[in-house]
Design an enzyme around this catalytic site. Structure first.
Site, short mmCIF file in Angstrom:
data_model
loop_
_atom_site.label_atom_id
_atom_site.label_comp_id
_atom_site.label_asym_id
_atom_site.label_seq_id
_atom_site.Cartn_x
_atom_site.Cartn_y
_atom_site.Cartn_z
CD GLU A 94 -2.53 11.48 39.26
OE1 GLU A 94 -3.24 12.34 39.78
OE2 GLU A 94 -2.75 11.03 38.11
CG LEU A 113 5.08 22.71 40.76
CD1 LEU A 113 5.82 21.43 41.08
CD2 LEU A 113 3.94 22.42 39.80
CE1 TYR A 149 -2.34 25.76 48.09
CE2 TYR A 149 -1.67 25.81 45.79
CZ TYR A 149 -2.53 26.19 46.80
OH TYR A 149 -3.57 27.01 46.52
CE1 TYR A 168 -7.52 11.09 41.17
CE2 TYR A 168 -5.49 12.10 41.98
CZ TYR A 168 -6.30 11.69 40.93
OH TYR A 168 -5.86 11.86 39.64
CG ASP A 200 -10.09 14.04 39.23
OD1 ASP A 200 -11.17 13.59 38.75
OD2 ASP A 200 -9.22 14.56 38.52
CD GLU A 239 -3.81 8.14 32.37
OE1 GLU A 239 -3.25 9.24 32.36
OE2 GLU A 239 -3.36 7.13 31.79
CB CYS A 289 -17.80 16.18 31.08
SG CYS A 289 -19.36 16.18 31.97
CB CYS A 342 -23.41 17.76 25.49
SG CYS A 342 -23.46 18.17 27.24
S1 SF4 Z 1 -23.18 14.43 27.50
FE1 SF4 Z 1 -22.48 16.37 28.29
S2 SF4 Z 1 -22.97 16.33 30.46
FE2 SF4 Z 1 -23.08 14.24 29.72
S3 SF4 Z 1 -21.08 13.37 30.14
FE3 SF4 Z 1 -21.03 14.16 28.05
S4 SF4 Z 1 -20.27 16.24 28.25
FE4 SF4 Z 1 -20.88 15.56 30.28
#
Ligand code: SF4
Length: 386
Positions: free
Chosen positions: A51, A94, A96, A134, A152, A194, A204, A210
């Site tokens: 992490e 890495l 930092y 976190y 995160d 996870e 996403c 989507c």
């Molecule tokens: S539908 Fe699209 S915007 Fe909604 S959580 Fe899934 S990937 Fe993300």
């Protein structure tokens, strides 16, 4: 309103998720999760190291370094006993370095005060240096399966879209934590966390995929066609161009490296001394304002540190004993915290563990500049007085 989500409160302070949404997410994760080395043996220590390494570093870049690090320091006792300099060498690539310094301090505290046994409460975990909310939640949920939801950047994006929460930035975090808490799968908190982060990393994403998302029918932003505008983007920090000159100061014992925590860059590691040139927004550092007639070696390289776009230059000077003594006395007078050491040219990358050292060496070899007194004869035709 989605079938998978109920919003009780128009201010979105309280959310109630359909357990089916959790089920779909976990099934997707179990089926699709990436086979990553740090997922093989989830001890609190291995989760902690992974992490910390993943903060500000991409998975692909971190993986080979993670494996090397874990081979050398397979458990907290081995790491706690290591010299800081060696740990920094294994951290090279890495960046930092304060992360490595804090990890080492945290592991030493774990060994000395917790007998090497990672705690199981949030408060005790947060008492370890370098572990913030976190990381604490990630370690406790992933390695002990304790019910703490993580937040995160990836999780924030997923959650914001699922419930169509537009705000972003630090002010939005407490609301997002409540949303994350109410979404947490209490039976599988580690997998759940996870899964949310993996969904944010692979599906996403800022321009979301989507059609591949297991939560499409549960996502309010998607249903309203506004997923790409959520969360609202924070203003990016303005880029700052900086000219930095690095100095190869050659004394009898080798090349001088310095370290002190008050400077802007390389606060925790040894580096070649450097100074800013030309216009820059920062106060001049008195340590770096000396009167030396160093020779410009005529090489340039580019480097980025956070939002700083750096153009690097290199000068060198052979120090006689008297000048060297004066410089060291001057350093210590201005910054009592300063530490110094020497290295050989061939060890520059390990003793100054930043990719800048590698870039400087590469620039040297491209220009066929050979430092006097270090390897062979001087390539003086390439120098001009600064
Ligand atoms: S539908 Fe699209 S915007 Fe909604 S959580 Fe899934 S990937 Fe993300």
């Amino acid at each position: 309103m989605s079938a998978g989500l109920k919003r009780k409160d128009p201010n979105q302070e309280v959310h109630e998720f359909d357990p089916n949404t959790n089920r779909k997410l976990r099934n997707w994760f179990v089926r699709e999760k990436r086979d990553l080395p740090f997922r093989k043996n989830r001890t609190p220590y291995s989760t902690w190291v992974s992490e910390i390494m993943l903060q500000q570093t991409r998975v692909a870049a971190m993986l080979p370094l993670y494996e090397k690090f874990m081979n050398r320091f397979p458990n907290p006792v081995d790491l706690a006993a290591a010299e800081e300099e060696e740990v920094f060498r294994y951290w090279q690539g890495l960046g930092y370095y304060s992360r490595a310094k804090n990890l080492l301090a945290g592991v030493r505290k774990l060994v000395n005060e917790f007998d090497g046994e990672f705690p199981k409460t949030l408060d005790e975990t947060l008492s370890l240096p370098g572990i913030g909310p976190y990381t604490a939640r990630a370690i406790l949920s992933i390695s002990y399966n304790l019910p703490f939801a993580v937040l995160d950047g990836n999780a924030k994006r997923v959650l914001s879209r699922l419930v169509m929460f537009r705000e972003s930035g630090p002010k939005a975090d407490s609301t997002l934590q409540k949303i994350a808490d109410s979404f947490l799968n209490q039976d599988f908190p580690g997998d759940h966390n996870e899964a949310v982060m993996e969904l944010g990393a692979r599906i996403c994403i800022p321009k979301p995929l989507c059609t591949q998302c297991p939560l499409q029918t549960d996502c309010i932003a998607y249903q309203n066609g506004v997923q790409e505008s959520i969360p609202e983007t924070e203003k990016k920090k303005k880029e700052i161009p900086l000219n930095i000159r690095f100095y190869v100061l050659k004394g009898k014992q080798g090349i001088l490296l310095i370290r002190y925590p008050e400077r802007r860059f390389f606060k925790t590691i040894y580096s070649l001394p450097f100074s800013f040139e030309g216009q820059n927004p920062y106060e001049p550092d008195p340590v770096l304002h000396w009167d030396l007639s160093a020779s410009d070696l005529g090489i340039k390289f580019k480097h980025t540190i956070t939002h700083h776009k750096i153009q690097g230059f290199v000068s060198e000077i052979q120090l006689d004993t008297k000048v060297e003594k004066e410089i060291l006395e001057n350093f210590r007078k201005i910054r009592p915290s300063i530490e110094t050491k020497y290295c050989e040219w061939k060890d520059l990358e390990t003793e100054f563990p930043s990719s800048i050292a590698r870039k400087i060496k590469q620039a040297f070899s491209k220009q066929e500049v050979i430092l006097p007194g270090l390897e062979a004869k001087t390539s003086s035709s390439k120098r001009k007085s600064k």
